[in-house]
Design a protein around this motif. Structure first.
Motif, PDB file in Angstrom:
ATOM      1  N   ARG A  15       0.840  -1.194   0.000  1.00  0.00           N
ATOM      2  CA  ARG A  15       0.000   0.000   0.000  1.00  0.00           C
ATOM      3  C   ARG A  15       0.879   1.249   0.000  1.00  0.00           C
ATOM      4  O   ARG A  15       2.025   1.212   0.453  1.00  0.00           O
ATOM      5  CB  ARG A  15      -0.947   0.010   1.195  1.00  0.00           C
ATOM      6  CG  ARG A  15      -0.289   0.152   2.556  1.00  0.00           C
ATOM      7  CD  ARG A  15      -1.325   0.008   3.655  1.00  0.00           C
ATOM      8  NE  ARG A  15      -0.737   0.167   4.981  1.00  0.00           N
ATOM      9  CZ  ARG A  15      -1.403  -0.037   6.115  1.00  0.00           C
ATOM     10  NH1 ARG A  15      -2.687  -0.421   6.082  1.00  0.00           N
ATOM     11  NH2 ARG A  15      -0.789   0.147   7.278  1.00  0.00           N
ATOM     12  N   GLN A  16       0.297   2.312  -0.524  1.00  0.00           N
ATOM     13  CA  GLN A  16       1.016   3.579  -0.569  1.00  0.00           C
ATOM     14  C   GLN A  16       0.039   4.704  -0.292  1.00  0.00           C
ATOM     15  O   GLN A  16      -0.935   4.886  -1.033  1.00  0.00           O
ATOM     16  CB  GLN A  16       1.707   3.774  -1.918  1.00  0.00           C
ATOM     17  CG  GLN A  16       2.601   4.984  -1.957  1.00  0.00           C
ATOM     18  CD  GLN A  16       3.530   4.975  -3.152  1.00  0.00           C
ATOM     19  OE1 GLN A  16       3.304   4.258  -4.132  1.00  0.00           O
ATOM     20  NE2 GLN A  16       4.605   5.752  -3.084  1.00  0.00           N
ATOM     21  N   HIS A  65      -1.960  -2.151  -3.718  1.00  0.00           N
ATOM     22  CA  HIS A  65      -1.481  -2.810  -4.925  1.00  0.00           C
ATOM     23  C   HIS A  65      -1.205  -4.274  -4.668  1.00  0.00           C
ATOM     24  O   HIS A  65      -0.657  -4.627  -3.620  1.00  0.00           O
ATOM     25  CB  HIS A  65      -0.184  -2.168  -5.422  1.00  0.00           C
ATOM     26  CG  HIS A  65      -0.316  -0.746  -5.831  1.00  0.00           C
ATOM     27  ND1 HIS A  65      -0.603  -0.366  -7.134  1.00  0.00           N
ATOM     28  CD2 HIS A  65      -0.193   0.397  -5.125  1.00  0.00           C
ATOM     29  CE1 HIS A  65      -0.654   0.943  -7.208  1.00  0.00           C
ATOM     30  NE2 HIS A  65      -0.414   1.437  -6.005  1.00  0.00           N
ATOM     31  N   ARG A 114       5.900   3.235  -0.600  1.00  0.00           N
ATOM     32  CA  ARG A 114       5.124   2.009  -0.699  1.00  0.00           C
ATOM     33  C   ARG A 114       5.609   1.043   0.384  1.00  0.00           C
ATOM     34  O   ARG A 114       6.808   0.864   0.581  1.00  0.00           O
ATOM     35  CB  ARG A 114       5.297   1.397  -2.087  1.00  0.00           C
ATOM     36  CG  ARG A 114       4.399   0.217  -2.364  1.00  0.00           C
ATOM     37  CD  ARG A 114       4.414  -0.132  -3.835  1.00  0.00           C
ATOM     38  NE  ARG A 114       3.806   0.942  -4.642  1.00  0.00           N
ATOM     39  CZ  ARG A 114       3.587   0.824  -5.948  1.00  0.00           C
ATOM     40  NH1 ARG A 114       3.909  -0.292  -6.586  1.00  0.00           N
ATOM     41  NH2 ARG A 114       3.042   1.827  -6.611  1.00  0.00           N
TER      42      ARG A 114
END
Length: 124
Positions: free
Chosen positions: A38-39, A95, A45
């Motif tokens: 995740r970011q 992601h 990230r």
């Protein structure tokens, strides 16, 4: 052409749940690292959860351990991230990524295939 496509993001209130899905095509999810990262805006990230070996328990970041669960369905070639007890600090673009090997792969640079991401927003 290899594709990794995430879905399931959305907006929820703190304490709520979401289930993210990651569908892979032209690459099998078995016998390779599959991870969720995740970011958040202005941040790097970070790894959230990884399935990295068939015989090992998945890896979870300390911030999500006990709340998130990563799993996979080989028949559907899909990886999931069940997120419970969501907090505002979980807000980020999530992601899914696939590496080309098994191993202790916790760094983003170890992954070759990435999805576009799905947004998760948690309000207080």
């Amino acid at each position: 052409q290899v594709q990794v496509v995430e879905s399931g993001g959305g907006s929820v209130q703190a304490g709520g749940s979401l289930r993210l899905s990651c569908a892979a095509s032209a690459v099998t999810i078995s016998r390779r690292c599959m991870g969720w990262f995740r970011q958040a805006p202005g941040k790097e990230r970070e790894v959230v959860a990884v399935i990295y070996e068939a015989s090992s328990s998945p890896y979870y970041a300390a911030s999500v351990k006990g709340r998130f669960t990563i799993s996979q369905d080989s028949a559907k070639n899909t990886v999931y991230l069940q997120m419970n007890s969501l907090k505002p600090e979980d807000t980020a673009m999530y992601h899914c990524a696939a590496a080309d090997y098994w191993g202790f792969c916790l760094r983003p640079d170890q992954y070759k295939y990435w999805g576009q991401g799905t947004q998760v927003t948690v309000s207080s």
